[in-house]
Design an enzyme around this catalytic site. Structure first.
Site, PDB file in Angstrom:
ATOM      1  N   HIS A 241       0.829  -1.269  -0.001  1.00 17.26           N
ATOM      2  CA  HIS A 241      -0.015   0.023   0.170  1.00 17.26           C
ATOM      3  C   HIS A 241       0.887   1.039  -0.078  1.00 17.26           C
ATOM      4  CE1 HIS A 241      -4.139  -1.444   0.587  1.00 17.26           C
ATOM      5  NE2 HIS A 241      -3.636  -2.577   0.865  1.00 17.26           N
ATOM      6  N   ASP A 275      -6.956 -12.699  -0.612  1.00 19.52           N
ATOM      7  CA  ASP A 275      -8.232 -11.952  -0.635  1.00 19.52           C
ATOM      8  C   ASP A 275      -8.087 -11.179  -1.948  1.00 19.52           C
ATOM      9  OD1 ASP A 275      -6.044 -10.229   0.056  1.00 19.52           O
ATOM     10  OD2 ASP A 275      -7.116  -8.890   1.124  1.00 19.52           O
ATOM     11  N   HIS A 276      -6.938 -11.317  -2.892  1.00 21.83           N
ATOM     12  CA  HIS A 276      -7.148 -10.597  -4.089  1.00 21.83           C
ATOM     13  C   HIS A 276      -6.144 -11.574  -4.871  1.00 21.83           C
ATOM     14  CE1 HIS A 276      -3.796  -8.546  -1.959  1.00 21.83           C
ATOM     15  NE2 HIS A 276      -4.372  -7.761  -1.559  1.00 21.83           N
ATOM     16  N   TYR A 342     -14.488  -6.641  -3.736  1.00 21.36           N
ATOM     17  CA  TYR A 342     -15.131  -7.133  -2.716  1.00 21.36           C
ATOM     18  C   TYR A 342     -16.477  -7.197  -2.812  1.00 21.36           C
ATOM     19  CZ  TYR A 342     -10.157  -7.008  -0.819  1.00 21.36           C
ATOM     20  OH  TYR A 342      -8.925  -6.874  -0.868  1.00 21.36           O
ATOM     21  N   TYR A 475     -13.942 -25.288  -8.255  1.00 23.09           N
ATOM     22  CA  TYR A 475     -13.383 -26.435  -7.164  1.00 23.09           C
ATOM     23  C   TYR A 475     -12.149 -25.529  -6.489  1.00 23.09           C
ATOM     24  CZ  TYR A 475     -15.561 -30.429  -8.904  1.00 23.09           C
ATOM     25  OH  TYR A 475     -16.462 -31.458  -9.260  1.00 23.09           O
TER      26      TYR A 475
END
Length: 554
Positions: A241, A275-276, A342, A475
């Site tokens: 970041h 998460d990404h 998200y 899957y």
């Protein structure tokens, strides 16, 4: 473009930035544009600096390099006052990799750029150099007829074309994005325009977010990041970041190669993980595999706009999709964003069929039709949206179950062992904090599971869909793990409910002073159901049998 121009009027910068800064794009000079953008860029009220929660944390020694404008101070141990030549000579011994990289860079070879022939794929850099010199003349850093000789250590680490010698203890800086923008005004202002084009219509995200232009602000304004005493762990977030602060996440030092930054691997360090997982999804897609198999035959030196026509590129890269907007390639990567990675963020799904979102979808179709038919592109984008909505519905059902347990105080240890999180975080249910902070039964395992279902599995499902990686939403990631989490949540929910019912029966029996061992009592009819009740009944019967055997033995 700028050498003889009276105004900047950077065609690749959207009107939204000029409007936000109250600039007349037809009249603003490079200096006026630069000054206005930098004024906002350095304004704490606009996201600069350590943020509103600065009192809760202090930078660790390494942290000064992540926000150098706020925290970096020149070293006190280095007393040298060095010329340009002496910088190179000394660092050839002290840090030779820096010097080797710089010598390979365009910065070190400006005369070579000036002598490029029109047929050379790098010829566009000649025009870029003229643009840079026009910026510097407007800023008063280059004479009317003066040529920029080189971009060396002093130009970036002290001031562009200004000082002949640098005092290490007083002059040194770590270059921030505005320093790069002194020369590379176009790219800097394009990037800064993400603040103005990433505006969700109903405030689903704060203005200008998510974006590279405000990614450090998003980091330091996250309560768990500010609250964590494990600062070295927290800075793992900061290391990605920092695009707001610096340009070297994409353009690595000291070569700053445009060709390097165009390759998908340049994006992989940050755009990966639970998460990404953009890199993992892309690299396993057919698009990514074509880059792996064929990319060594492509000419990465040509500018992005020529990559397909002249560079031999026949599959999309991160840059060719995300830097493109209706035929132009810029450093604003957010003009087509619709889901913002998200899907669980309130209002995102409801907005996906809005006029705002549909306009952005049309821009994606323009991108996709460089390789596909419009019908094919629209059918796949529809698949992506509906698949994401299916995952969202699965998560929302599980979330409702767990939140109801929380509202009723039924989560494990909720009433007995749920410490409050550290300030500035507040107690609550299913918070982002709980992915990184835990104490006692805060969070409960079922609570963490539904949180991960959203932050990790649903996000990865959407990313798999967006990057055309079938295993990434069926899957391997996405739906499969979400389905598993759903089953485990429902299972734990049933156990908690059954245990609560059993406890209620026990409490009722105790209140009436009826013994569970008195099976002849007619004052209360005992009904014990479920697994927990069966186990209790079996234990009771075993205890009765033991007592009868003892009586017989006596």
């Amino acid at each position: 473009m700028f050498a003889g121009a009276l105004h900047a009027n950077i065609s690749t910068v959207p009107d939204e930035l000029y409007n936000a800064l109250k600039l007349d794009r037809s009249k603003a000079t490079p200096k006026e544009t630069y000054d206005a953008v930098v004024k906002r860029y350095k304004d704490p009220a606009q996201g600069a600096g350590p943020g509103s929660m600065a009192k809760y944390w202090e930078p660790i020694p390494y942290g000064i390099y992540l926000d150098p404008a706020t925290f970096y101070k020149p070293p006190t141990t280095m007393k040298e006052i060095a010329s340009r030549k002496e910088c190179v000579e000394c660092h050839s011994d002290e840090s030779p990799v820096w010097v080797q990289a710089w010598k390979r860079s365009t910065h070190a070879n400006l005369d070579k750029v000036r002598n490029l022939k029109v047929e050379d794929p790098l010829y566009y850099k000649k025009e870029k150099l003229e643009e840079v010199e026009g910026n510097l003349r407007s800023l008063g850093k280059l004479g009317a007829d003066e040529k920029l000789k080189e971009v060396g250590c002093i130009d970036c680490h002290v001031e562009v074309n200004a000082k002949k010698k640098a005092d290490h203890t007083k002059d040194l800086i770590m270059p921030t994005a505005d320093v790069c923008g002194t020369c590379h005004l176009r790219e800097f202002v394009e990037r800064e325009s993400e603040r103005d084009t990433m505006i969700f219509p109903n405030g689903q995200w704060p203005a200008g977010r998510p974006s590279h232009a405000l990614d450090y602000a998003a980091n330091v304004e996250t309560t768990v990041w500010a609250a964590m005493p494990q600062r070295e762990v927290a800075e793992g977030c900061s290391m990605c970041h920092t695009n707001q602060n610096k340009c070297d996440n994409c353009h690595t030092r000291h070569e700053f190669s445009a060709a390097e930054s165009r390759k998908p691997e340049a994006c992989a360090t940050c755009h990966s993980g639970v998460d990404h997982n953009n890199w993992e999804a892309y690299s396993m897609s057919k698009h990514g595999k074509m880059v792996t198999m064929l990319g060594d035959k492509w000419n990465w030196d040509v500018p992005l706009k020529d990559a397909f026509a002249k560079g031999g590129q026949n599959a999309p890269t991160c840059a060719s999709c995300h830097m493109e907007y209706e035929g132009e390639y810029t450093h604003n990567l957010m003009r087509k964003v619709r889901w913002a990675n998200y899907p669980f963020v309130p209002g995102i799904a409801e907005n996906i069929s809005s006029e705002w979102s549909e306009k952005r979808l049309d821009s994606w179709v323009v991108t996709c039709t460089q390789c596909h038919s419009e019908r094919f592109a629209r059918s796949y984008l529809e698949l992506m949206d509906k698949g994401t909505l299916s995952g969202l519905a699965k998560y929302q059902e599980a979330h409702e179950v767990v939140q109801k347990l929380y509202n009723e105080g039924m989560l494990t240890g909720q009433k007995t062992n749920r410490p409050a999180p550290p300030a500035p975080e507040k107690p609550g249910f299913g918070q982002f904090t709980q992915l990184f902070w835990s104490k006692g039964n805060n969070p409960a395992s079922i609570e963490l599971k539904v949180l991960e279902m959203a932050e990790n599995d649903l996000a990865k499902m959407h990313v798999g869909l967006a990057h055309v990686n079938p295993g990434g939403w069926t899957y391997t990631e996405g739906w499969g793990p979400m389905n598993r989490a759903y089953v485990e949540i429902q299972d734990e929910h049933t156990k908690l409910r059954e245990m609560a019912a059993l406890q209620a029966r026990v409490n009722k029996l105790e209140a009436s002073k009826t013994s569970l061992l008195d099976l002849n009592s007619t004052s209360e009819k005992i009904s014990l159901g479920g697994l927990g009740g069966g186990m209790l009944l079996a234990g009771t019967l075993a205890l009765i049998g033991w007592r009868k055997r003892k009586q017989n033995e006596a």
